[in-house]
Design a protein around this motif. Structure first.
Motif, short mmCIF file in Angstrom:
data_model
loop_
_atom_site.label_atom_id
_atom_site.label_comp_id
_atom_site.label_asym_id
_atom_site.label_seq_id
_atom_site.Cartn_x
_atom_site.Cartn_y
_atom_site.Cartn_z
N ARG A 191 0.83 -1.21 0.00
CA ARG A 191 0.00 0.00 0.00
C ARG A 191 0.86 1.26 0.00
NH1 ARG A 191 -5.60 1.24 2.97
NH2 ARG A 191 -5.79 3.42 2.33
N GLU A 192 1.93 1.27 0.78
CA GLU A 192 2.82 2.43 0.82
C GLU A 192 3.36 2.75 -0.58
OE1 GLU A 192 5.99 2.04 3.62
OE2 GLU A 192 4.65 1.63 5.31
N VAL A 193 3.79 1.71 -1.29
CA VAL A 193 4.33 1.91 -2.64
C VAL A 193 3.25 2.43 -3.58
CG1 VAL A 193 5.29 0.75 -4.67
CG2 VAL A 193 6.21 0.25 -2.40
N LEU A 194 2.06 1.84 -3.53
CA LEU A 194 0.98 2.28 -4.42
C LEU A 194 0.61 3.74 -4.15
CD1 LEU A 194 -1.30 -0.89 -4.39
CD2 LEU A 194 0.18 -0.10 -6.25
N GLU A 195 0.67 4.15 -2.90
CA GLU A 195 0.37 5.55 -2.57
C GLU A 195 1.53 6.45 -2.98
OE1 GLU A 195 -2.63 4.91 1.23
OE2 GLU A 195 -0.48 5.19 1.60
N GLN A 196 2.75 6.01 -2.73
CA GLN A 196 3.93 6.81 -3.01
C GLN A 196 4.12 7.06 -4.51
OE1 GLN A 196 7.81 4.90 -2.32
NE2 GLN A 196 8.42 6.69 -1.12
N THR A 197 3.74 6.09 -5.32
CA THR A 197 3.97 6.19 -6.77
C THR A 197 2.80 6.75 -7.55
OG1 THR A 197 3.28 3.88 -7.03
CG2 THR A 197 5.65 4.30 -6.77
N GLN A 198 1.76 7.21 -6.87
CA GLN A 198 0.55 7.67 -7.57
C GLN A 198 0.85 8.72 -8.65
OE1 GLN A 198 -3.12 7.09 -7.33
NE2 GLN A 198 -2.13 5.16 -6.78
N ALA A 199 1.77 9.62 -8.38
CA ALA A 199 2.06 10.70 -9.33
C ALA A 199 2.85 10.22 -10.55
CB ALA A 199 2.83 11.81 -8.63
N TYR A 200 3.41 9.02 -10.48
CA TYR A 200 4.28 8.53 -11.55
C TYR A 200 3.71 7.30 -12.27
CZ TYR A 200 7.43 11.49 -8.90
OH TYR A 200 7.98 12.55 -8.24
N ALA A 201 2.90 6.52 -11.59
CA ALA A 201 2.37 5.28 -12.17
C ALA A 201 1.17 5.57 -13.06
CB ALA A 201 2.00 4.30 -11.07
N THR A 202 1.26 5.17 -14.31
CA THR A 202 0.16 5.34 -15.24
C THR A 202 -0.40 3.99 -15.69
OG1 THR A 202 1.66 5.39 -17.15
CG2 THR A 202 1.12 7.50 -16.12
N TYR A 203 0.24 2.91 -15.26
CA TYR A 203 -0.11 1.58 -15.74
C TYR A 203 0.25 0.58 -14.65
CZ TYR A 203 -0.36 -2.18 -19.32
OH TYR A 203 -0.69 -3.29 -20.07
N TYR A 204 -0.51 -0.52 -14.59
CA TYR A 204 -0.29 -1.53 -13.56
C TYR A 204 -0.47 -2.92 -14.14
CZ TYR A 204 -1.04 2.38 -10.30
OH TYR A 204 -0.95 3.58 -9.64
N HIS A 205 0.28 -3.87 -13.60
CA HIS A 205 0.02 -5.29 -13.81
C HIS A 205 -0.64 -5.82 -12.55
CE1 HIS A 205 3.27 -5.98 -17.15
NE2 HIS A 205 2.17 -5.41 -17.60
N LEU A 206 -1.84 -6.34 -12.70
CA LEU A 206 -2.58 -6.89 -11.56
C LEU A 206 -2.52 -8.41 -11.63
CD1 LEU A 206 -5.73 -4.56 -11.42
CD2 LEU A 206 -3.41 -4.17 -10.54
N VAL A 207 -1.94 -9.01 -10.60
CA VAL A 207 -1.76 -10.45 -10.55
C VAL A 207 -1.52 -10.82 -9.09
CG1 VAL A 207 0.66 -10.06 -11.21
CG2 VAL A 207 -0.27 -12.37 -11.30
N ASP A 208 -2.09 -11.93 -8.67
CA ASP A 208 -1.98 -12.30 -7.27
C ASP A 208 -0.70 -13.10 -7.00
OD1 ASP A 208 -2.81 -12.33 -4.60
OD2 ASP A 208 -4.84 -12.98 -5.10
N SER A 209 -0.37 -13.25 -5.73
CA SER A 209 0.85 -13.95 -5.33
C SER A 209 0.75 -14.35 -3.87
CB SER A 209 2.06 -13.04 -5.53
OG SER A 209 3.24 -13.63 -5.01
N MET A 210 1.48 -15.38 -3.53
CA MET A 210 1.61 -15.75 -2.11
C MET A 210 2.69 -14.92 -1.44
SD MET A 210 -0.76 -17.93 -1.82
CE MET A 210 -0.46 -18.63 -0.19
#
Length: 266
Positions: free
Chosen positions: A185-204
């Motif tokens: 969550r910290e990374v997703l919030e921190q990168t909001q201004a720079y991230a324009t695209y995401y790969h969504l995939v689950d993991s253990m």
């Protein structure tokens, strides 16, 4: 919005399978061999555009069977990284597409020693690529090494100075922090201004397992409000010849059904 955002390759049967689901976004995962057919890449992008589908490409992960690294000590591998990047940047500019690129993968030189100095060296290598690809490349994180969010220098020493356009791979970030949803969550919030695209995939959270959404330990109710409204695909590992994209489709439906309340999105 139907959240049908899929990944495939240039094979027509593979593409036909994805088109059956009327995707909004489709990412073509390219190989070294594919780059020998630049006109086919262009043709596939145009096919998508004619159908109103947003196209993304993915830079080939390997050269001569080895994972790519922008700072490889192998001169031939570095030359290929540069040459392939220039070609894909040209195609993307002319065909109005974007391309996902890795600075490095796991098990490469840049995935080993993490220091501030080496992070700065990586920054300068990426800066050279940005000189011709800033508007068309988005940079994806690895599960370890210099371009992993577990690198404490990555954000302040590389991403911020370059104002780097990002593709955040949610599972890679989760694995990099050994399955820690709070760090994700910290990374997703921190990168909001720079991230324009995401790969969504689950993991253990332990290895690169590429699971369908809901089969791993990622908190998708937390993730959804942080990525919704931006571009993303469901990058799920497929069996056989990768023609059947059912696990991606099922993940898209899982994501669409996901209910996010005010507590989860706060």
């Amino acid at each position: 919005m139907n959240y049908m955002r899929l990944k495939g390759n240039l094979d027509q049967a593979n593409l036909d399978n994805r088109l059956h689901y009327h995707p909004e976004i489709l990412e073509f995962y390219l190989s070294e061999q594919d780059l020998k057919q630049p006109e086919l890449i262009r043709e596939r992008i145009r096919q998508l555009r004619e159908l109103g589908i947003k196209p993304y490409l993915h830079h080939p992960p390997k050269f001569q069977g080895k994972f790519q690294d922008i700072m490889s000590s192998d001169a031939e591998a570095r030359a290929y990284y540069r040459r392939s990047s220039e070609l894909l940047a040209e195609i993307c500019r002319e065909e109005k597409a974007k391309c996902v690129v890795h600075a490095h993968y796991t098990h490469t030189e840049s995935s080993r020693t993490v220091t501030k100095e080496r992070t700065r060296q990586l920054r300068e290598e990426i800066r050279q690529v940005l000189s011709y690809a800033r508007d068309v490349f988005v940079w994806e994180d690895s599960t370890e090494g210099l371009f992993c969010y577990a690198n404490p220098y990555l954000f302040e020493e590389l991403i911020v100075p370059l104002e780097l356009p990002l593709n955040v791979d949610v599972s890679h970030t989760f694995i990099g922090f050994r399955g820690d949803n709070a760090k994700l969550r910290e990374v997703l919030e921190q990168t909001q201004a720079y991230a324009t695209y995401y790969h969504l995939v689950d993991s253990m959270g332990l290895a690169h397992d590429s699971l369908p959404l809901g089969q791993g330990k990622i908190d998708w109710r937390m993730v959804k409000p942080l990525v919704d409204g931006k571009d993303f695909i469901f990058e799920i590992n497929l069996g056989g010849d990768h023609t059947d994209c059912t696990p991606m489709v099922e993940s898209a439906r899982y994501f669409e059904r996901l209910q996010v309340d005010s507590v989860a999105s706060s």
